[in-house]
Design a protein around this motif. Structure first.
Motif, PDB file in Angstrom:
ATOM      1  N   VAL A 137       0.787  -1.224  -0.319  1.00 48.45           N
ATOM      2  CA  VAL A 137      -0.057  -0.056  -0.073  1.00 48.45           C
ATOM      3  C   VAL A 137       1.010   1.151   0.023  1.00 48.45           C
ATOM      4  CG1 VAL A 137      -1.962   1.316   1.163  1.00 48.45           C
ATOM      5  CG2 VAL A 137      -1.648  -1.360   1.409  1.00 48.45           C
ATOM      6  N   PRO A 138       0.852   1.939  -1.032  1.00 50.01           N
ATOM      7  CA  PRO A 138       1.667   3.014  -1.151  1.00 50.01           C
ATOM      8  C   PRO A 138       1.166   4.536  -0.452  1.00 50.01           C
ATOM      9  CG  PRO A 138       0.643   3.064  -3.287  1.00 50.01           C
ATOM     10  CD  PRO A 138       0.216   1.717  -2.451  1.00 50.01           C
ATOM     11  N   MET A 139       2.215   5.183   0.301  1.00 49.17           N
ATOM     12  CA  MET A 139       1.821   6.372   0.710  1.00 49.17           C
ATOM     13  C   MET A 139       1.007   7.264  -0.126  1.00 49.17           C
ATOM     14  SD  MET A 139       2.040   8.019   3.530  1.00 49.17           S
ATOM     15  CE  MET A 139       1.392   9.383   4.335  1.00 49.17           C
ATOM     16  N   GLY A 141       4.502  -3.943   3.798  1.00 48.87           N
ATOM     17  CA  GLY A 141       4.175  -3.460   2.783  1.00 48.87           C
ATOM     18  C   GLY A 141       3.375  -2.133   2.791  1.00 48.87           C
ATOM     19  N   VAL A 142       3.411  -1.642   3.929  1.00 46.26           N
ATOM     20  CA  VAL A 142       2.429  -0.328   4.193  1.00 46.26           C
ATOM     21  C   VAL A 142       3.209   0.654   4.168  1.00 46.26           C
ATOM     22  CG1 VAL A 142       0.857   0.890   5.505  1.00 46.26           C
ATOM     23  CG2 VAL A 142       0.372  -1.536   5.216  1.00 46.26           C
ATOM     24  N   SER A 143       3.464   1.865   3.233  1.00 50.41           N
ATOM     25  CA  SER A 143       4.359   2.991   3.282  1.00 50.41           C
ATOM     26  C   SER A 143       3.508   4.037   4.327  1.00 50.41           C
ATOM     27  CB  SER A 143       4.232   3.586   1.970  1.00 50.41           C
ATOM     28  OG  SER A 143       5.077   4.448   1.947  1.00 50.41           O
ATOM     29  N   THR A 144       4.319   4.869   5.075  1.00 52.13           N
ATOM     30  CA  THR A 144       3.554   5.718   6.044  1.00 52.13           C
ATOM     31  C   THR A 144       4.905   6.718   5.996  1.00 52.13           C
ATOM     32  OG1 THR A 144       4.834   4.718   7.945  1.00 52.13           O
ATOM     33  CG2 THR A 144       2.342   4.117   7.419  1.00 52.13           C
ATOM     34  N   MET A 145       4.461   8.047   6.538  1.00 50.94           N
ATOM     35  CA  MET A 145       5.289   9.051   6.743  1.00 50.94           C
ATOM     36  C   MET A 145       5.302   9.577   8.220  1.00 50.94           C
ATOM     37  SD  MET A 145       7.236   9.721   3.875  1.00 50.94           S
ATOM     38  CE  MET A 145       7.949  11.369   4.213  1.00 50.94           C
ATOM     39  N   VAL A 146       6.339  10.244   8.588  1.00 44.73           N
ATOM     40  CA  VAL A 146       6.450  10.988   9.571  1.00 44.73           C
ATOM     41  C   VAL A 146       6.564  12.479   9.149  1.00 44.73           C
ATOM     42  CG1 VAL A 146       7.678  11.659  11.630  1.00 44.73           C
ATOM     43  CG2 VAL A 146       7.054   9.158  11.080  1.00 44.73           C
ATOM     44  N   TYR A 147       5.314  13.358   9.507  1.00 43.69           N
ATOM     45  CA  TYR A 147       5.385  14.714   9.197  1.00 43.69           C
ATOM     46  C   TYR A 147       5.207  15.406  10.523  1.00 43.69           C
ATOM     47  CZ  TYR A 147       4.263  13.428   4.570  1.00 43.69           C
ATOM     48  OH  TYR A 147       4.331  12.819   3.140  1.00 43.69           O
ATOM     49  N   TYR A 148       5.982  15.827  11.324  1.00 38.57           N
ATOM     50  CA  TYR A 148       7.519  16.115  11.298  1.00 38.57           C
ATOM     51  C   TYR A 148       8.267  15.670  12.376  1.00 38.57           C
ATOM     52  CZ  TYR A 148       5.091  18.793   7.897  1.00 38.57           C
ATOM     53  OH  TYR A 148       4.198  18.959   6.665  1.00 38.57           O
ATOM     54  N   PRO A 149       9.539  14.968  12.112  1.00 39.25           N
ATOM     55  CA  PRO A 149      10.092  14.218  13.180  1.00 39.25           C
ATOM     56  C   PRO A 149      10.931  15.173  14.201  1.00 39.25           C
ATOM     57  CG  PRO A 149      11.437  14.203  11.243  1.00 39.25           C
ATOM     58  CD  PRO A 149      10.178  14.813  10.876  1.00 39.25           C
ATOM     59  N   PRO A 170      -7.138   9.948  -3.685  1.00 42.62           N
ATOM     60  CA  PRO A 170      -8.338   9.833  -3.955  1.00 42.62           C
ATOM     61  C   PRO A 170      -8.661   8.000  -4.379  1.00 42.62           C
ATOM     62  CG  PRO A 170      -7.668  11.852  -4.783  1.00 42.62           C
ATOM     63  CD  PRO A 170      -6.478  11.130  -3.998  1.00 42.62           C
ATOM     64  N   GLU A 171      -7.423   7.545  -5.104  1.00 39.45           N
ATOM     65  CA  GLU A 171      -7.820   6.201  -5.596  1.00 39.45           C
ATOM     66  C   GLU A 171      -7.678   5.193  -4.865  1.00 39.45           C
ATOM     67  OE1 GLU A 171      -7.196   9.314  -8.415  1.00 39.45           O
ATOM     68  OE2 GLU A 171      -5.760   8.594  -6.696  1.00 39.45           O
ATOM     69  N   LEU A 172      -7.251   5.456  -3.366  1.00 42.69           N
ATOM     70  CA  LEU A 172      -7.156   4.295  -2.434  1.00 42.69           C
ATOM     71  C   LEU A 172      -8.338   3.584  -2.366  1.00 42.69           C
ATOM     72  CD1 LEU A 172      -5.060   3.764  -0.021  1.00 42.69           C
ATOM     73  CD2 LEU A 172      -6.389   5.242   1.447  1.00 42.69           C
ATOM     74  N   THR A 173      -8.100   2.082  -2.232  1.00 42.62           N
ATOM     75  CA  THR A 173      -9.493   1.292  -2.138  1.00 42.62           C
ATOM     76  C   THR A 173      -9.835   0.870  -0.886  1.00 42.62           C
ATOM     77  OG1 THR A 173      -7.806  -0.647  -2.297  1.00 42.62           O
ATOM     78  CG2 THR A 173      -8.379   0.263  -4.519  1.00 42.62           C
ATOM     79  N   LEU A 174     -10.865   0.342  -0.770  1.00 41.66           N
ATOM     80  CA  LEU A 174     -11.356  -0.093   0.872  1.00 41.66           C
ATOM     81  C   LEU A 174     -10.449  -1.195   1.063  1.00 41.66           C
ATOM     82  CD1 LEU A 174     -13.278  -0.174   3.031  1.00 41.66           C
ATOM     83  CD2 LEU A 174     -14.661  -1.522   1.481  1.00 41.66           C
ATOM     84  N   GLU A 175     -10.139  -1.999   0.318  1.00 41.54           N
ATOM     85  CA  GLU A 175      -9.356  -3.432   0.655  1.00 41.54           C
ATOM     86  C   GLU A 175      -8.034  -2.867   1.218  1.00 41.54           C
ATOM     87  OE1 GLU A 175      -7.577  -7.514  -1.616  1.00 41.54           O
ATOM     88  OE2 GLU A 175      -8.175  -5.658  -2.833  1.00 41.54           O
ATOM     89  N   GLN A 176      -7.070  -1.795   0.514  1.00 42.11           N
ATOM     90  CA  GLN A 176      -5.985  -1.125   0.960  1.00 42.11           C
ATOM     91  C   GLN A 176      -6.154  -0.662   2.390  1.00 42.11           C
ATOM     92  OE1 GLN A 176      -5.236   1.137  -2.399  1.00 42.11           O
ATOM     93  NE2 GLN A 176      -3.683  -0.006  -2.947  1.00 42.11           N
ATOM     94  N   GLN A 177      -7.405   0.179   2.586  1.00 39.42           N
ATOM     95  CA  GLN A 177      -7.558   0.698   3.841  1.00 39.42           C
ATOM     96  C   GLN A 177      -7.672  -0.456   5.072  1.00 39.42           C
ATOM     97  OE1 GLN A 177     -10.359   3.863   2.511  1.00 39.42           O
ATOM     98  NE2 GLN A 177      -9.462   4.842   4.304  1.00 39.42           N
ATOM     99  N   GLU A 178      -8.523  -1.260   4.607  1.00 44.97           N
ATOM    100  CA  GLU A 178      -8.735  -2.459   5.608  1.00 44.97           C
ATOM    101  C   GLU A 178      -7.434  -3.037   5.954  1.00 44.97           C
ATOM    102  OE1 GLU A 178     -13.378  -3.897   4.500  1.00 44.97           O
ATOM    103  OE2 GLU A 178     -11.561  -4.887   3.335  1.00 44.97           O
ATOM    104  N   TYR A 179      -6.550  -3.349   5.097  1.00 49.80           N
ATOM    105  CA  TYR A 179      -5.352  -3.991   5.188  1.00 49.80           C
ATOM    106  C   TYR A 179      -4.324  -3.100   6.112  1.00 49.80           C
ATOM    107  CZ  TYR A 179      -0.540  -6.126   4.454  1.00 49.80           C
ATOM    108  OH  TYR A 179       0.385  -6.577   4.513  1.00 49.80           O
ATOM    109  N   VAL A 180      -4.386  -1.669   5.847  1.00 54.23           N
ATOM    110  CA  VAL A 180      -3.655  -0.814   6.780  1.00 54.23           C
ATOM    111  C   VAL A 180      -4.113  -0.954   7.975  1.00 54.23           C
ATOM    112  CG1 VAL A 180      -3.260   1.549   7.233  1.00 54.23           C
ATOM    113  CG2 VAL A 180      -3.048   0.821   5.041  1.00 54.23           C
TER     114      VAL A 180
END
Length: 370
Positions: A3-5, A306-314, A350-360
Motif C-alpha cells: 500500500v503506497p503512501m 508493505g504499508v508505506s507511512t510518513m512522519v510529518y515532522y520528526p 483519492p484512488e485508495l481502495t477499501l481493501e487497501q484501507q482495511e489491510y492498513v
C-alpha cells in the motif's frame, strides 16, 4: 499487500489524453513564461478562494517569502509561526531577514494555538503565519482579532489546505494573504514545483507581481529587490486540467478519512488517536494523521508488511540546528515535541481502495494486539 503512501499513476492515466494535448499546445505555441494558462489558473484559484487576486509563483515556499515581502516585513521584525510544520514556513521568515518566533500547537488539531500566539506578541511582532496543517484550517477568529488589535499581517500557510474552509471561509478570506503549494503530492499537484498567493488586497497583489519578476516595474527598471519566481506555463497547463477535478478528489479524501476512522473504531480500542475535525471546519485530508503509541516501532512493523507511512515532522522547528541561535530548548514547546514523537501519516489519495484501507488498519491492529 503493498500500500503506497501516494500513487499518482492512476490519476495521470485518467487525465493522460487531456494533459498531453494541453502540453503539446503550449509547446507548439512557444509561450512559456506568464502566458494564458498561468492567467487562467490565477483567476480560477482566486475565484475558488473567494478573493480577487491570484499570483502564480515558482513554489509554495516562494509564495510565503514573497507574501512577507509584499506585506512590508522588514529585517529584525518578529513573525509568529507554529513549531510543528514544514521548514518552509519558518525558512521564508528567515530569508526575509525577520525572526521566527515559535509557538506551540493545539494537541487536537496540530494547528497553531491562538492563546500561545497572544502570549508571544511583542512590540517587534509584525505578522502571524497560521499553518492549516494536514488539510484543516487553524482557529482563525481569535488570530484575526489579535492581528487587528496589534496591526499585524496574517499570512496563511495553506500549502496543504486548498479547498478547506473555516466557518464557511476559504484560505485568503480572513488573512492578509494565503499561500498554496502545487508540489506534486498536494491535493492539487503539478508535475514539478509551483505555488500561488491569493489575496483580497490589490496593493499586496500588485507588489507580489513585481517582486516575482526581479522587482521590475516597468521591465528593466527596478525600484525594489525582487526574486525570479514565476509559475511555469507548462505547470499551469497541467494544473488547469487537474483543477476541474479538485472538488471531487477532496470529497474522495474526506470519504476515505471517514472509512479509516470507522475501521479504527471497529478494529482497535487503544494505541491510536484518529484525526480530530472541528465541527465548523471542512477538512480536505491532505494527510490522514494518527497519534500512535510506540510510533517508530509501528512504522517499521508496517514497512515490513508493505504499508508505506510518513512522519510529518520528526523534529519541531524550534529544535532545528539552523535555529539554534534563537535559544530554544527541549521542553519549551511540549505539544509540538509530543506531536513530533507520535504523529504518523497513513496512505491517503483519492484512488485508495477499501481493501487497501482495511489491510492498513488490520496491520496496525495486529501490532497493538500482539
Amino acid at each position: 499487500m503493498n500500500v503506497p503512501m501516494l500513487d499518482l499513476t492512476e490519476q495521470y492515466a485518467s487525465l493522460k489524453q487531456e494533459i498531453n494535448q494541453t502540453l503539446e499546445e503550449i509547446i507548439s505555441g512557444s509561450r512559456f513564461i506568464l502566458g494564458s494558462h498561468v492567467k487562467q489558473l490565477e483567476e480560477d484559484i482566486a475565484t475558488f478562494s473567494n478573493v480577487h487576486y491570484g499570483i502564480g509563483v515558482a513554489s509554495g515556499s516562494d509564495a510565503l517569502h514573497i507574501s512577507l515581502l509584499a506585506c512590508g516585513i522588514q529585517p529584525g521584525d518578529e513573525v509568529i509561526v507554529p513549531s510543528f510544520t514544514f521548514f518552509a514556513t519558518a525558512g521564508a521568515v528567515a530569508r526575509a531577514g525577520a525572526i521566527p518566533v515559535f509557538v506551540d500547537i493545539d494537541p487536537k488539531t496540530y494547528n497553531i494555538d491562538p492563546e500561545k500566539v497572544k502570549e508571544a506578541i511583542t512590540d517587534k511582532t509584525a505578522a502571524i503565519i497560521p499553518v492549516h496543517l494536514y488539510g484543516q484550517m487553524a482557529d482563525m477568529d481569535p488570530i484575526v482579532e489579535l492581528a487587528r488589535k496589534h496591526h499585524l499581517a496574517i499570512i496563511e500557510d495553506a500549502a496543504q489546505a486548498i479547498g478547506s474552509a473555516y466557518k464557511g471561509k476559504s484560505p485568503g478570506e480572513l488573512g492578509t494573504a494565503a499561500c498554496y503549494s502545487f508540489f506534486p503530492t498536494k491535493n492539487l499537484g503539478a508535475y514539478g514545483d509551483g505555488g500561488m498567493i491569493v489575496t483580497k488586497d490589490e496593493e499586496i497583489a500588485e507588489t507580489a507581481k513585481i517582486i516575482r519578476v526581479h522587482g521590475s516595474q516597468p521591465k528593466y527598471y527596478h525600484h525594489i529587490l525582487g526574486l525570479n519566481s514565476r509559475l511555469d506555463e507548462l505547470q499551469a497547463g497541467v494544473l488547469n486540467v487537474k483543477f476541474r477535478h479538485l472538488k471531487r478528489w477532496n470529497e474522495l479524501r474526506t470519504e476515505k478519512a471517514g472509512i479509516y476512522t470507522s475501521l479504527f473504531t471497529d478494529y482497535l480500542k487503544e494505541g491510536v488517536v484518529t484525526p480530530y475535525v472541528e465541527a465548523h471546519n471542512e477538512h480536505v485530508f491532505h494527510q490522514y494523521t494518527i497519534r500512535a503509541e510506540r510510533r517508530n516501532e509501528l512504522q517499521q512493523f508496517l514497512k515490513e508488511r508493505g504499508v508505506s507511512t510518513m512522519v510529518y515532522y520528526p523534529q519541531p522547528l524550534h529544535l532545528q540546528p539552523v535555529f539554534h541561535e534563537l535559544g530554544y530548548q527541549p521542553g519549551d514547546l511540549p505539544e509540538a515535541e509530543r506531536a513530533a514523537r507520535e504523529a504518523l501519516s497513513l496512505p491517503m489519495f483519492p484512488e485508495l481502495t477499501l481493501e487497501q484501507q482495511e489491510y492498513v488498519v488490520e496491520q496496525i491492529a495486529s501490532f497493538y494486539n500482539k
